[in-house]
Design a protein around this motif. Structure first.
Motif, PDB file in Angstrom:
ATOM      1  N   SER B 421       6.401  -9.139  -7.290  1.00  0.00           N
ATOM      2  CA  SER B 421       7.435  -8.560  -6.427  1.00  0.00           C
ATOM      3  C   SER B 421       6.956  -8.129  -5.054  1.00  0.00           C
ATOM      4  CB  SER B 421       8.073  -7.351  -7.126  1.00  0.00           C
ATOM      5  OG  SER B 421       8.601  -7.722  -8.362  1.00  0.00           O
ATOM      6  N   ASN B 422       5.729  -7.592  -4.953  1.00  0.00           N
ATOM      7  CA  ASN B 422       5.348  -7.049  -3.646  1.00  0.00           C
ATOM      8  C   ASN B 422       5.238  -8.132  -2.573  1.00  0.00           C
ATOM      9  OD1 ASN B 422       2.932  -8.233  -4.209  1.00  0.00           O
ATOM     10  ND2 ASN B 422       1.738  -6.339  -4.369  1.00  0.00           N
ATOM     11  N   THR B 423       5.218  -9.400  -2.978  1.00  0.00           N
ATOM     12  CA  THR B 423       5.156 -10.489  -1.991  1.00  0.00           C
ATOM     13  C   THR B 423       6.459 -10.554  -1.183  1.00  0.00           C
ATOM     14  OG1 THR B 423       4.077 -11.675  -3.799  1.00  0.00           O
ATOM     15  CG2 THR B 423       4.394 -12.897  -1.757  1.00  0.00           C
ATOM     16  N   TYR B 424       7.571 -10.209  -1.817  1.00  0.00           N
ATOM     17  CA  TYR B 424       8.866 -10.407  -1.126  1.00  0.00           C
ATOM     18  C   TYR B 424       9.762  -9.167  -1.145  1.00  0.00           C
ATOM     19  CZ  TYR B 424       9.291 -11.752  -6.036  1.00  0.00           C
ATOM     20  OH  TYR B 424       9.188 -11.769  -7.400  1.00  0.00           O
ATOM     21  N   MET B 425       9.247  -8.031  -1.645  1.00  0.00           N
ATOM     22  CA  MET B 425      10.112  -6.862  -1.796  1.00  0.00           C
ATOM     23  C   MET B 425      10.624  -6.339  -0.457  1.00  0.00           C
ATOM     24  SD  MET B 425       9.708  -3.591  -4.195  1.00  0.00           S
ATOM     25  CE  MET B 425       8.304  -2.854  -3.453  1.00  0.00           C
ATOM     26  N   ASN B 426       9.772  -6.262   0.549  1.00  0.00           N
ATOM     27  CA  ASN B 426      10.215  -5.734   1.843  1.00  0.00           C
ATOM     28  C   ASN B 426      11.315  -6.595   2.439  1.00  0.00           C
ATOM     29  OD1 ASN B 426       8.468  -3.644   1.650  1.00  0.00           O
ATOM     30  ND2 ASN B 426       6.853  -4.589   2.922  1.00  0.00           N
ATOM     31  N   ASP B 427      11.150  -7.894   2.324  1.00  0.00           N
ATOM     32  CA  ASP B 427      12.185  -8.806   2.843  1.00  0.00           C
ATOM     33  C   ASP B 427      13.487  -8.622   2.087  1.00  0.00           C
ATOM     34  OD1 ASP B 427      10.619  -9.982   4.785  1.00  0.00           O
ATOM     35  OD2 ASP B 427       9.783 -11.446   3.383  1.00  0.00           O
ATOM     36  N   MET B 428      13.403  -8.506   0.777  1.00  0.00           N
ATOM     37  CA  MET B 428      14.626  -8.375  -0.020  1.00  0.00           C
ATOM     38  C   MET B 428      15.351  -7.065   0.285  1.00  0.00           C
ATOM     39  SD  MET B 428      15.016 -11.212  -1.591  1.00  0.00           S
ATOM     40  CE  MET B 428      16.459 -10.782  -2.551  1.00  0.00           C
TER      41      MET B 428
END
Lengths: 420, 442
Positions: B421-428
């Motif tokens: 999750s931390n790969t795309y959490m900020n974007d999401m």
């Protein structure tokens, strides 16, 4: 006991360019399947380009002189057909299942990509990424996929069955356009292929269409043989795969003979005794009586050069894995000393007879049986001979075959160990 | 009612009978091989099960084969295996099934066996406990499959309190008692809630009497009242991220609540979905996201339409680093569709596909029985198959535009992603509300 006799009225032919044809009319439904089986798969690869057979299969959908990328699929869909392809250790097969009146379209499309494929850097680059996603899906992130990859890698040290059909990730990155071009030139030739047509068509018309589109394609030099032999195994091999999961998995694979070897008939019956149905030995022992596994069973991979019978168990989270492994292997080994009761043997034969009929219920199923027998087992007529050969298997044959193959010198065990 | 003629020789002749106890029998001749497929459908499934007992419909359809008044589980298994039959039971959203595929020469034994299983089940406590243990073991194994795990979580996320979203977990499996199973069986697995389809190498007139004799003593009972839970769709983007650090590929499900199977717009939806993401390489999602961008090996869309409700879902997977680009591209495709409709060429190709593939639905005994039971389950018109092609043909480009208006919503969706999750959490987070869960806590 009278066996259900099925006669397959297959017409067998060969064009001058070496292309083999098997044609079988079946007018049950207005559907026909066209299949072209190339005698090439991961066994024909070498380190550095592992996975090229499967990657190349993807490239075959990316367009040719007269057909754009994926247009092959779109044209087949637009007539209500389905099409796909699969790559195995020994073969690469392309197929269409279509309304009967459109057979010529399938024949044209397959002949076109056999001769005029466009191999360009852009499509190789995007398809390479697609295949890497396929590998991540089926192997990297699937514990059973990972375990099977390890099983073959450990059971076969020298022979090309060592590497996975999808290929190692680093090889997928390394395969070049030139590798693809060379591969295409070497293996995609009429003399390295067999066409199978089954369904609602007339042989005479089909033959003239096949001649028109395939008859004048030039044959090529015979592809190089696979010469590497697997050295004899001298004892049990074991490997662990650690993954974040909740429950273990066990695969236990015994080396068995090549697909064409007649021992495979006996092994088929043995495999049925072990894991066909809820009264089979592995099911009854591991799932029903001892309640140690969610699923358990076995299967034979009968391949061109060697075979592998593997028993498996998807183990309960609270079960003791060593114990489950012992019980699983024990069920196979028991066949060495047990004299199978007549009724149990007959049950296994009845199941195989029924499975055989059920597998022929669709035109696709019929063609797959013919293709497998022809290319991997060596002769399509083995499809017809199978029911009788299976009925001839005796309790003593099972005992002898188990003594020959189900022993620890030929065993490889892979265990998926949860790391939670 | 009996169907004498066939549609372009594709649709097999059927014979349909309703017995005094409410049991419906449909017989179909198929003489290509000496085999017969028998499938019994009960109009019950997840929809009728209380959430705290999720798994009950599965238990109730499975346990009858694990012991009857006269035979125990192993005796039944040996009997099935000895005649080479394939026996299966399954429970889904709106229906549960028991099926038997058998050689023609064993048909009478097969029917007698089904009679025993259906009319004289024992529901032994020992067998219920065995089922529970195996079900929990299967759930533990399934959890290692990212695709299955994310699909289950997505359905729950979208269906919320509607029973269609429920699936068995440890507490619900443990909560199922023998009485629950027996009561559920005797309430829903009854002849007046059942249809038997027999397809194969049979002469219908020769087995009607046999079926009648075997199943006429099966007692009907009044069906419990139906209860329906309405679900409201989200009005924005809401995402659930499930973190599992060792995954190098994220599984993505994207969608929302939609209409049910009895929508008058069924045929436009069928064609629309084919064009968007149901048609393999002929669909827009595959063309743009797999073929052109190489983001994934597979992407598809589906309208899963059940009796009372349904979901629209786009299913795909990609490496963690591409997740947000993938979500944006999906939204982009939905916007393009919403703003521009489909083209006449696309509609023509989609219609051709459904007309041309019609024959394949009726090739084998299993597929024939599935088709006939689908019509029974959703109480579709008697002439459903006769008019299928003309109903496809009738759909206009305006019908598709209307369906897009009603059922395609680029600006709101529920999204569930299982990956690192931390790969795309900020974007999401930029898209709407995000809830983070840990895989180990599922």
């Amino acid at each position: 006991m009278n066996i259900s006799k099925i006669t397959l009225d297959v017409q067998e032919m060969k064009f001058n360019n070496g292309l083999k044809l098997l044609l079988l009319e079946d007018h049950n439904a207005p559907i026909v399947t066209f299949q072209i089986w190339y005698k090439v798969g991961s066994r024909n690869e070498r380190p550095g380009i592992t996975g090229i057979s499967h990657l190349f299969e993807h490239m075959m959908f990316k367009g040719s002189q007269k057909i754009g990328p994926e247009e092959h699929s779109r044209k087949i869909n637009a007539i209500g057909g389905r099409e796909n392809a699969f790559t195995l250790w020994d073969v690469t097969t392309y197929y269409e299942v279509i309304p009967s009146e459109h057979l010529e379209l399938a024949i044209f499309l397959e002949s076109e990509r056999l001769q005029n494929l466009n191999l360009v850097p852009q499509t190789l680059q995007s398809e390479r990424e697609v295949v890497k996603e396929e590998r991540r899906l089926r192997t990297d992130n699937d514990p059973v996929g990972l375990a099977l990859e390890q099983l073959f890698a450990m059971a076969f040290m020298a022979h090309s069955y060592h590497w996975p059909i999808v290929g190692w990730m680093s090889d997928l990155d390394a395969i070049t356009l030139n590798d693809c071009k060379e591969y295409y030139a070497t293996y995609y030739a009429p003399n390295n292929a067999t066409i199978i047509v089954v369904g609602d068509f007339k042989k005479k018309q089909a033959l003239s269409m096949l001649k028109k589109y395939f008859g004048s394609i030039k044959n090529e030099a015979i592809p190089p043989e696979v010469t590497t032999k697997e050295p004899g195994q001298k004892g049990i091999r074991r490997g662990d795969v650690k993954v974040i999961a909740e429950a273990p998995i066990i695969l236990a694979g015994f080396k068995t003979p090549p697909a064409a070897d007649k021992d495979n008939y006996v092994l088929k019956v043995a495999s049925s005794l072990l894991s066909n149905g809820e009264s089979s030995r592995i099911y009854k022992s591991l799932i029903y009586d001892k309640q140690l596994a969610a699923e358990a069973g076995g299967e034979i991979f009968a391949l061109k050069d060697y075979g592998l019978y593997f028993a498996y168990a998807l183990v309960n989270p609270d079960a003791y894995i060593d114990e489950v492994e012992k019980y699983l292997i024990n069920e196979c080994e028991r066949l060495k000393s047990d004299t199978i009761p007549e009724e149990e043997l007959q049950k296994a034969k009845n199941q195989l007879e029924a499975d055989y009929i059920f597998d022929l219920a669709s035109v696709y199923g019929k063609a797959i049986q013919l293709g497998t027998a022809e290319i991997i087992y060596g002769n399509w007529q083995k499809v017809q001979e199978m029911p009788e050969k299976l009925q001839q298997v005796t309790a003593n044959d099972i005992k002898k075959i188990a003594q020959k193959y189900f022993n620890k010198e030929l065993l490889t065990v892979i265990r998926v160990i949860p790391e939670n | 009612m009996s169907r004498k003629k066939t549609v372009n020789k594709i649709l097999p002749a059927t014979k349909r009978i309703r017995f005094a106890n409410g049991l419906t029998l449909i017989l179909v001749e198929w003489h290509s091989l000496p085999m017969v497929h028998i499938k019994i459908m009960f109009k019950t499934g997840t929809i009728d099960v209380p959430p705290e007992k999720a798994g009950l419909a599965e238990a109730a359809v499975y346990l009858p084969s694990q012991g009857t008044d006269s035979k125990n589980a192993m005796e039944i298994a040996r009997e099935i295996d000895f005649i080479g039959a394939k026996f299966n039971s399954k429970s889904r959203e709106d229906a549960s099934h028991i099926s038997l595929t058998i050689l023609k020469k064993h048909l009478h034994k097969g029917l007698a066996l089904l009679n025993d299983v259906l009319l004289h089940p024992q529901f032994l406590t020992e067998e219920l406990e065995r089922w529970k243990k195996r079900t929990l073991s299967s759930l533990a194994q399934e959890k290692a499959d990212p695709s299955i795990t994310v699909s289950k979580k997505f359905k729950k996320f979208i269906f919320q309190s509607c029973p269609y979203g429920n699936y068995p977990i440890e507490t619900t499996v443990h909560a199922i008692s023998r009485t629950n199973v027996s009561d559920f069986y005797h309430s829903y697995y009854t002849p007046n809630n059942a249809t038997i389809v027999i397809v194969g190498d049979v002469i219908p007139d020769e087995i009607v009497d046999e079926v009648n004799t075997l199943f006429s003593k099966w007692k009907p009972s009044e069906l419990p009242p139906e209860s329906v839970v309405e679900v409201s769709p989200p009005d924005h983007f809401t995402t659930q991220l499930i973190n599992k650090d060792d995954l190098n590929q994220a599984q993505i499900r994207y969608g929302y609540i939609t209409t049910n199977r009895n929508t008058p717009e069924f045929f436009p939806i069928l064609l629309l979905n084919y064009i968007l993401g149901g048609g393999g390489f002929s669909s827009r999602l595959m063309a743009e996201i797999r073929s052109n961008k190489g983001y994934t090996y597979g992407i598809s869309s589906a309208f899963l339409l059940y009796k009372y409700s349904g979901i629209f879902v786009i299913s795909t997977f990609t490496k963690n680093e591409i997740v947000f680009s993938m979500i944006n591209e999906i939204r982009n495709q939905l916007h393009i569709l919403k703003n521009n409709n489909v083209t006449e060429e696309e509609l023509f190709a989609a219609k051709s596909y459904f007309k041309g593939s019609f024959a394949q639905k009726f090739e084998r005994p299993e597929t024939i029985s599935d088709q006939l039971l689908y019509v029974e389950l959703y109480q579709l018109p008697e002439d459903y198959f006769d008019t299928f092609k003309s109903n496809i043909e009738k759909v206009t480009i305006q019908d598709i535009k209307n369906a897009i208006e009603h059922f395609i919503h680029p600006d709101r969706a529920g999204i569930v992603i299982l990956g690192k999750s931390n790969t795309y959490m900020n974007d999401m987070n930029t898209l709407g509300t995000v809830e983070l869960k840990n895989y180990n806590d599922l």
